[in-house]
Design a protein around this motif. Structure first.
Motif, PDB file in Angstrom:
ATOM      1  N   VAL A  29       1.549   6.861   4.826  1.00 55.15           N
ATOM      2  CA  VAL A  29       0.690   7.976   5.227  1.00 55.15           C
ATOM      3  C   VAL A  29       0.366   8.848   4.020  1.00 55.15           C
ATOM      4  O   VAL A  29      -0.789   9.242   3.813  1.00 55.15           O
ATOM      5  N   MET A  30       1.385   9.155   3.212  1.00 57.22           N
ATOM      6  CA  MET A  30       1.155  10.011   2.054  1.00 57.22           C
ATOM      7  C   MET A  30       0.263   9.334   1.037  1.00 57.22           C
ATOM      8  O   MET A  30      -0.621   9.965   0.443  1.00 57.22           O
ATOM      9  N   GLN A  31       0.470   8.045   0.824  1.00 55.36           N
ATOM     10  CA  GLN A  31      -0.362   7.304  -0.121  1.00 55.36           C
ATOM     11  C   GLN A  31      -1.812   7.279   0.347  1.00 55.36           C
ATOM     12  O   GLN A  31      -2.748   7.450  -0.444  1.00 55.36           O
ATOM     13  N   THR A  32      -2.013   7.108   1.637  1.00 55.94           N
ATOM     14  CA  THR A  32      -3.359   7.108   2.192  1.00 55.94           C
ATOM     15  C   THR A  32      -4.000   8.482   2.045  1.00 55.94           C
ATOM     16  O   THR A  32      -5.187   8.600   1.698  1.00 55.94           O
ATOM     17  N   LEU A  33      -3.213   9.525   2.288  1.00 59.85           N
ATOM     18  CA  LEU A  33      -3.701  10.896   2.120  1.00 59.85           C
ATOM     19  C   LEU A  33      -4.123  11.138   0.680  1.00 59.85           C
ATOM     20  O   LEU A  33      -5.193  11.711   0.416  1.00 59.85           O
ATOM     21  N   GLU A  34      -3.297  10.709  -0.262  1.00 62.46           N
ATOM     22  CA  GLU A  34      -3.627  10.883  -1.677  1.00 62.46           C
ATOM     23  C   GLU A  34      -4.910  10.136  -2.032  1.00 62.46           C
ATOM     24  O   GLU A  34      -5.771  10.659  -2.755  1.00 62.46           O
ATOM     25  N   ASN A  35      -5.029   8.919  -1.520  1.00 64.97           N
ATOM     26  CA  ASN A  35      -6.232   8.123  -1.801  1.00 64.97           C
ATOM     27  C   ASN A  35      -7.495   8.808  -1.266  1.00 64.97           C
ATOM     28  O   ASN A  35      -8.530   8.822  -1.928  1.00 64.97           O
ATOM     29  N   LYS A  36      -7.393   9.375  -0.066  1.00 67.06           N
ATOM     30  CA  LYS A  36      -8.541  10.050   0.528  1.00 67.06           C
ATOM     31  C   LYS A  36      -8.928  11.281  -0.286  1.00 67.06           C
ATOM     32  O   LYS A  36     -10.115  11.567  -0.483  1.00 67.06           O
ATOM     33  N   GLN A  37      -7.932  12.011  -0.763  1.00 67.22           N
ATOM     34  CA  GLN A  37      -8.220  13.173  -1.600  1.00 67.22           C
ATOM     35  C   GLN A  37      -8.858  12.737  -2.916  1.00 67.22           C
ATOM     36  O   GLN A  37      -9.751  13.405  -3.452  1.00 67.22           O
ATOM     37  N   SER A  89       0.834  -1.206   0.000  1.00 64.97           N
ATOM     38  CA  SER A  89       0.000   0.000   0.000  1.00 64.97           C
ATOM     39  C   SER A  89       0.868   1.256   0.000  1.00 64.97           C
ATOM     40  O   SER A  89       0.547   2.237  -0.675  1.00 64.97           O
ATOM     41  N   ALA A  90       1.954   1.229   0.742  1.00 62.26           N
ATOM     42  CA  ALA A  90       2.845   2.384   0.818  1.00 62.26           C
ATOM     43  C   ALA A  90       3.401   2.755  -0.554  1.00 62.26           C
ATOM     44  O   ALA A  90       3.632   3.937  -0.842  1.00 62.26           O
ATOM     45  N   TYR A  91       3.595   1.758  -1.393  1.00 61.44           N
ATOM     46  CA  TYR A  91       4.152   1.998  -2.725  1.00 61.44           C
ATOM     47  C   TYR A  91       3.082   2.045  -3.815  1.00 61.44           C
ATOM     48  O   TYR A  91       3.401   1.985  -5.002  1.00 61.44           O
ATOM     49  N   GLY A  92       1.825   2.164  -3.407  1.00 63.23           N
ATOM     50  CA  GLY A  92       0.750   2.258  -4.386  1.00 63.23           C
ATOM     51  C   GLY A  92       0.537   0.984  -5.164  1.00 63.23           C
ATOM     52  O   GLY A  92       0.077   1.005  -6.309  1.00 63.23           O
ATOM     53  N   LEU A  93       0.845  -0.147  -4.533  1.00 62.54           N
ATOM     54  CA  LEU A  93       0.755  -1.445  -5.202  1.00 62.54           C
ATOM     55  C   LEU A  93      -0.266  -2.368  -4.540  1.00 62.54           C
ATOM     56  O   LEU A  93      -0.180  -3.590  -4.672  1.00 62.54           O
ATOM     57  N   SER A  94      -1.236  -1.786  -3.865  1.00 60.01           N
ATOM     58  CA  SER A  94      -2.206  -2.609  -3.139  1.00 60.01           C
ATOM     59  C   SER A  94      -3.018  -3.502  -4.064  1.00 60.01           C
ATOM     60  O   SER A  94      -3.551  -4.524  -3.622  1.00 60.01           O
ATOM     61  N   ASP A  95      -3.104  -3.132  -5.342  1.00 57.86           N
ATOM     62  CA  ASP A  95      -3.850  -3.962  -6.290  1.00 57.86           C
ATOM     63  C   ASP A  95      -3.032  -5.140  -6.794  1.00 57.86           C
ATOM     64  O   ASP A  95      -3.508  -5.923  -7.618  1.00 57.86           O
ATOM     65  N   MET A  96      -1.795  -5.279  -6.303  1.00 57.73           N
ATOM     66  CA  MET A  96      -0.933  -6.378  -6.731  1.00 57.73           C
ATOM     67  C   MET A  96      -0.511  -7.280  -5.569  1.00 57.73           C
ATOM     68  O   MET A  96       0.457  -8.032  -5.681  1.00 57.73           O
ATOM     69  N   THR A  97      -1.233  -7.225  -4.475  1.00 55.31           N
ATOM     70  CA  THR A  97      -0.872  -8.065  -3.322  1.00 55.31           C
ATOM     71  C   THR A  97      -1.038  -9.549  -3.614  1.00 55.31           C
ATOM     72  O   THR A  97      -0.476 -10.387  -2.906  1.00 55.31           O
ATOM     73  N   TYR A  98      -1.793  -9.855  -4.665  1.00 56.73           N
ATOM     74  CA  TYR A  98      -1.975 -11.258  -5.051  1.00 56.73           C
ATOM     75  C   TYR A  98      -0.693 -11.845  -5.647  1.00 56.73           C
ATOM     76  O   TYR A  98      -0.502 -13.072  -5.665  1.00 56.73           O
ATOM     77  N   ALA A  99       0.177 -10.990  -6.151  1.00 61.91           N
ATOM     78  CA  ALA A  99       1.357 -11.442  -6.906  1.00 61.91           C
ATOM     79  C   ALA A  99       2.556 -11.665  -5.978  1.00 61.91           C
ATOM     80  O   ALA A  99       3.654 -11.164  -6.235  1.00 61.91           O
TER      81      ALA A  99
END
Length: 252
Positions: free
Chosen positions: A127-135, A59-69
Motif C-alpha cells: 500500500v505504501m509503495q503504491t501510494l509513493e508511486n502515485k505521488q 511490488s511491495a519491495y519496490g522491485l517490480s522492475d525485476m520480476t523477470y529475474a
C-alpha cells in the motif's frame, strides 16, 4: 505548491491517504488475493512460480522492475541472510536484502508465510509503495521524500545510503552533490557522507523532518519550482536557501 508542502500534506494525513490507496479496487483485489493465498506458499520455488503473488511481493519491495529475474530471486530466498556470502548480500541491493529477510525460507522453512511480517507487513508495504508511486506521478520529489522517510530508520551508515539509489538521490540533492560523484570509489563517497551526516539523526522524527525540509527545498530549487505558502516567503525563497547554507552539516 512546493514539494515540501505537498509532502507535509501527505504525511500529516498519512492514514487517510493509505486508506484511500488500499481501497482502490485494483489494489484491494490484489491484496485480497495475496491474503487468501500467501499462507499456502511453503517454499521460495512456490512463491516465484505464483505470478500474482510474486508480482505483489516484488511490488511491495519496490522491485517490480525485476520480476523477470525469478531464478535469481529464488536463489536469494533459498539462501537467506545468515551467511555473509549469501547472494542477497552479494547483489548489494537493500530492497532485495529486505525481501529476503522477510521471506526467510532458509530460517523459517514452511512456516515463513505464517509470520506477521509476511501476512500483514507485506500488505502495508504494498500500500505504501503504491501510494509513493502515485505521488511520484505528479511530483517525483514527494515520492523520494516519502521513500526516505519510510526507510530512514534502517540507515546505519554511509553504505546503507550508497546501496539504495533512492536514498542516495535524496542525500545528493539535499547537499547539492553531483550525481556524477557516484563514479568515485565507494569508500571515498562514504567518507564524504560521514562528514556531512550524523546517521542516528535519521531516527529522530524532528531531525528527520528538518532533513527532508532541506531536501525538498533543494529539490524545488534544482528543478526550477517555486514554493508558496511559507511564512518566511517560500521554501525556495533566497532567505530560506541562505538559511540552509548556514545549517550545521552534521545536524542537517
Amino acid at each position: 505548491m512546493s514539494t515540501f508542502s505537498d509532502y507535509i500534506q501527505v504525511t500529516q494525513n498519512l492514514a487517510r491517504y493509505q486508506k484511500m490507496t488500499a481501497s482502490d479496487p485494483t489494489i484491494a483485489q490484489a491484496t485480497k488475493y495475496y491474503q487468501a493465498n500467501i499462507g499456502s506458499i511453503k517454499s521460495a520455488d512456490q512463491l516465484v512460480n505464483n505470478t500474482r503473488l510474486f508480482n505483489y511481493v516484488m511490488s511491495a519491495y519496490g522491485l517490480s522492475d525485476m520480476t523477470y529475474a525469478k531464478a535469481m530471486i529464488k536463489k536469494a530466498l533459498e539462501e537467506g541472510t545468515s551467511s555473509s556470502s549469501a547472494l542477497a548480500y552479494k547483489l548489494n541491493n537493500s530492497k532485495i536484502t529486505a525481501l529476503v529477510n522477510t521471506f526467510n525460507f532458509s530460517s523459517y522453512g514452511e512456516s515463513t508465510t505464517q509470520q506477521t511480517a509476511v501476512t500483514q507487513g507485506v500488505v502495508d508495504k504494498y500500500v505504501m509503495q503504491t501510494l509513493e508511486n502515485k505521488q511520484g506521478e505528479s511530483n517525483p520529489g514527494v515520492q523520494l521524500a516519502l521513500y526516505f522517510r519510510d526507510h530512514a530508520a534502517g540507515i546505519s551508515d554511509a553504505y546503507s545510503i550508497l546501496a539504495d539509489a533512492n536514498l542516495l538521490k535524496v542525500v545528493q540533492t539535499a547537499y547539492g552533490i553531483s550525481s556524477y560523484s557516484s563514479v568515485q570509489n565507494i569508500d571515498t563517497q562514504a567518507a564524504t557522507f560521514d562528514k556531512l551526516l550524523t546517521y542516528s539523526d535519521f531516527k529522530d522524527p524532528k531531525k528527520l523532518d528538518n532533513f527532508l525540509q532541506r531536501f525538498t527545498a533543494q529539490y524545488d530549487f534544482a528543478n526550477g519550482q517555486s514554493a508558496t505558502g511559507s511564512a518566511s516567503g517560500g521554501l525556495t525563497s533566497p532567505s530560506f536557501l541562505l538559511s540552509l547554507q548556514g545549517l550545521k552539516l552534521g545536524g542537517f
